[in-house]
Design a protein around this motif. Sequence first.
Motif, PDB file in Angstrom:
ATOM      1  N   SER A 179       0.854  -1.187   0.000  1.00 39.47           N
ATOM      2  CA  SER A 179       0.000   0.000   0.000  1.00 39.47           C
ATOM      3  C   SER A 179       0.889   1.235   0.000  1.00 39.47           C
ATOM      4  N   ALA A 180       0.370   2.309  -0.583  1.00 32.37           N
ATOM      5  CA  ALA A 180       1.053   3.597  -0.585  1.00 32.37           C
ATOM      6  C   ALA A 180       0.339   4.509   0.406  1.00 32.37           C
ATOM      7  N   GLN A 181       1.059   4.902   1.434  1.00 36.73           N
ATOM      8  CA  GLN A 181       0.519   5.831   2.414  1.00 36.73           C
ATOM      9  C   GLN A 181       1.063   7.215   2.079  1.00 36.73           C
ATOM     10  N   VAL A 182       0.162   8.112   1.663  1.00 30.44           N
ATOM     11  CA  VAL A 182       0.556   9.428   1.186  1.00 30.44           C
ATOM     12  C   VAL A 182       0.059  10.484   2.164  1.00 30.44           C
ATOM     13  N   ALA A 183       0.984  11.323   2.648  1.00 35.35           N
ATOM     14  CA  ALA A 183       0.640  12.443   3.517  1.00 35.35           C
ATOM     15  C   ALA A 183       1.102  13.723   2.830  1.00 35.35           C
ATOM     16  N   LEU A 184       0.176  14.636   2.572  1.00 33.02           N
ATOM     17  CA  LEU A 184       0.466  15.863   1.849  1.00 33.02           C
ATOM     18  C   LEU A 184       0.298  17.060   2.775  1.00 33.02           C
ATOM     19  N   THR A 191      -4.409  22.573  -3.753  1.00 31.58           N
ATOM     20  CA  THR A 191      -3.368  21.606  -4.078  1.00 31.58           C
ATOM     21  C   THR A 191      -3.899  20.184  -3.909  1.00 31.58           C
ATOM     22  N   ARG A 192      -3.667  19.353  -4.924  1.00 35.70           N
ATOM     23  CA  ARG A 192      -4.191  17.990  -4.952  1.00 35.70           C
ATOM     24  C   ARG A 192      -3.120  17.038  -5.450  1.00 35.70           C
ATOM     25  N   TRP A 193      -3.403  15.740  -5.354  1.00 31.55           N
ATOM     26  CA  TRP A 193      -2.498  14.750  -5.930  1.00 31.55           C
ATOM     27  C   TRP A 193      -3.301  13.608  -6.533  1.00 31.55           C
ATOM     28  N   THR A 194      -2.689  12.957  -7.510  1.00 27.51           N
ATOM     29  CA  THR A 194      -3.310  11.801  -8.156  1.00 27.51           C
ATOM     30  C   THR A 194      -2.324  10.642  -8.154  1.00 27.51           C
ATOM     31  N   LEU A 195      -2.858   9.434  -8.274  1.00 30.11           N
ATOM     32  CA  LEU A 195      -2.020   8.238  -8.336  1.00 30.11           C
ATOM     33  C   LEU A 195      -2.559   7.322  -9.420  1.00 30.11           C
ATOM     34  N   VAL A 196      -1.666   6.888 -10.315  1.00 29.36           N
ATOM     35  CA  VAL A 196      -2.037   6.030 -11.434  1.00 29.36           C
ATOM     36  C   VAL A 196      -1.202   4.753 -11.362  1.00 29.36           C
ATOM     37  N   PRO A 198       0.441   0.968 -12.713  1.00 30.78           N
ATOM     38  CA  PRO A 198       1.326   0.626 -13.838  1.00 30.78           C
ATOM     39  C   PRO A 198       0.598   0.461 -15.168  1.00 30.78           C
ATOM     40  N   ASP A 199      -0.690   0.070 -15.122  1.00 35.36           N
ATOM     41  CA  ASP A 199      -1.455  -0.126 -16.362  1.00 35.36           C
ATOM     42  C   ASP A 199      -2.272   1.104 -16.748  1.00 35.36           C
ATOM     43  N   GLY A 200      -2.073   2.225 -16.039  1.00 35.16           N
ATOM     44  CA  GLY A 200      -2.792   3.451 -16.341  1.00 35.16           C
ATOM     45  C   GLY A 200      -4.096   3.630 -15.584  1.00 35.16           C
ATOM     46  N   THR A 201      -4.446   2.684 -14.711  1.00 34.89           N
ATOM     47  CA  THR A 201      -5.695   2.782 -13.947  1.00 34.89           C
ATOM     48  C   THR A 201      -5.585   3.847 -12.863  1.00 34.89           C
ATOM     49  N   PRO A 202      -6.522   4.818 -12.795  1.00 32.33           N
ATOM     50  CA  PRO A 202      -6.498   5.808 -11.708  1.00 32.33           C
ATOM     51  C   PRO A 202      -6.810   5.138 -10.363  1.00 32.33           C
ATOM     52  N   LEU A 203      -5.960   5.374  -9.377  1.00 32.89           N
ATOM     53  CA  LEU A 203      -6.156   4.819  -8.037  1.00 32.89           C
ATOM     54  C   LEU A 203      -6.550   5.888  -7.033  1.00 32.89           C
ATOM     55  N   HIS A 204      -6.207   7.130  -7.321  1.00 37.15           N
ATOM     56  CA  HIS A 204      -6.591   8.272  -6.491  1.00 37.15           C
ATOM     57  C   HIS A 204      -6.631   9.479  -7.405  1.00 37.15           C
ATOM     58  N   THR A 205      -7.699  10.279  -7.340  1.00 38.99           N
ATOM     59  CA  THR A 205      -7.861  11.399  -8.249  1.00 38.99           C
ATOM     60  C   THR A 205      -7.879  12.720  -7.498  1.00 38.99           C
ATOM     61  N   ALA A 206      -7.772  13.819  -8.261  1.00 39.22           N
ATOM     62  CA  ALA A 206      -7.823  15.150  -7.669  1.00 39.22           C
ATOM     63  C   ALA A 206      -9.201  15.473  -7.121  1.00 39.22           C
ATOM     64  N   MET A 207     -10.220  14.677  -7.500  1.00 40.42           N
ATOM     65  CA  MET A 207     -11.580  14.906  -7.024  1.00 40.42           C
ATOM     66  C   MET A 207     -11.874  14.160  -5.726  1.00 40.42           C
ATOM     67  N   GLN A 211      -7.443  14.379   0.799  1.00 38.87           N
ATOM     68  CA  GLN A 211      -6.181  14.590   0.091  1.00 38.87           C
ATOM     69  C   GLN A 211      -4.966  14.609   1.027  1.00 38.87           C
ATOM     70  N   ASP A 212      -5.171  14.946   2.280  1.00 37.68           N
ATOM     71  CA  ASP A 212      -4.037  15.197   3.164  1.00 37.68           C
ATOM     72  C   ASP A 212      -3.357  13.924   3.667  1.00 37.68           C
ATOM     73  N   ARG A 213      -4.115  12.861   3.882  1.00 37.34           N
ATOM     74  CA  ARG A 213      -3.529  11.613   4.370  1.00 37.34           C
ATOM     75  C   ARG A 213      -4.385  10.442   3.889  1.00 37.34           C
ATOM     76  N   VAL A 214      -3.815   9.620   3.004  1.00 37.28           N
ATOM     77  CA  VAL A 214      -4.579   8.554   2.360  1.00 37.28           C
ATOM     78  C   VAL A 214      -3.711   7.299   2.279  1.00 37.28           C
ATOM     79  N   ASP A 215      -4.348   6.148   2.461  1.00 40.06           N
ATOM     80  CA  ASP A 215      -3.699   4.847   2.304  1.00 40.06           C
ATOM     81  C   ASP A 215      -4.321   4.172   1.079  1.00 40.06           C
ATOM     82  N   VAL A 216      -3.518   3.955   0.029  1.00 39.75           N
ATOM     83  CA  VAL A 216      -4.025   3.420  -1.233  1.00 39.75           C
ATOM     84  C   VAL A 216      -3.469   2.015  -1.463  1.00 39.75           C
TER      85      VAL A 216
END
Length: 245
Positions: A179-184, A191-196, A198-207, A211-216
């Motif tokens: 899992s990717a634990q992202v803290a912004l 300010t936002r972040w996105t995560l895609v 390896p196959d181009g599938t969106p896993l986290h979007t700007a919508m 946004q500040d702390r997410v476990d993906v």
Amino acid sequence: MNRTATATAVAAAALAALTATGTAAGATATASAGRASSTVGTPAPGAPLRFTPGATSGSVSGHLTEGGRESWTFRARAGQTAVVDLTSGDPSTRWTLTAPDGTPLRTQMGQAQDGSLTLPATGAYTLDVLTTGAADYTLDLALPVPVRFAPGATSATVHADLPAGATRELAFGARAGQSAQVALRHAEPGTRWTLVGPDGTPLHTAMTEVQDRVDVPLPADGTYLLTVLTGTADDVDLRLSIPVA
């Protein structure tokens, strides 16, 4: 576990622009205005696709006459990831990529017009855009900065001073089941972040509301693309943790 990105940084002028803990990483961004064009079969030498200091992506636009081709060049290092996206109103419009030694890395035959490639050598690469019919096009190129982890560590912090409207692409490698634990940390609400994946599938979007702390959860082995974007100038710290599965 391989937790580092497959890419290495380019453009020494931007080495200080974005740094992960324990390493210096840099890239380049928005492209210069010039371009070279010709008919298919006789491509002109490519115009350099220059990036402004500190950025990691850029965009160029052009118009192709019927049967036309335009060529762009960029420099990168062996192992770096290039992310390319082509938009055009004519479905016959395609892009190809050629390595510094002339080896074709991507042809125009039956492939999607967005995708990422691991670059095999250090040097100048050529991106050709070509079409059978007349077409306008926009070509986006990103050279993500690798997020590097210190030996034995499972997290790293990246700092960026982002100008208004900027995006900053980061790349990291991971395995399925991690899992990717992202803290912004950021000052501006836009300010936002996105995560895609390896196959181009969106896993986290700007919508996404949070946004500040997410476990993906990460669904596959490979290289992931994490993009930070802002509408107004912002000072950003992003902490990425990838616990051992």
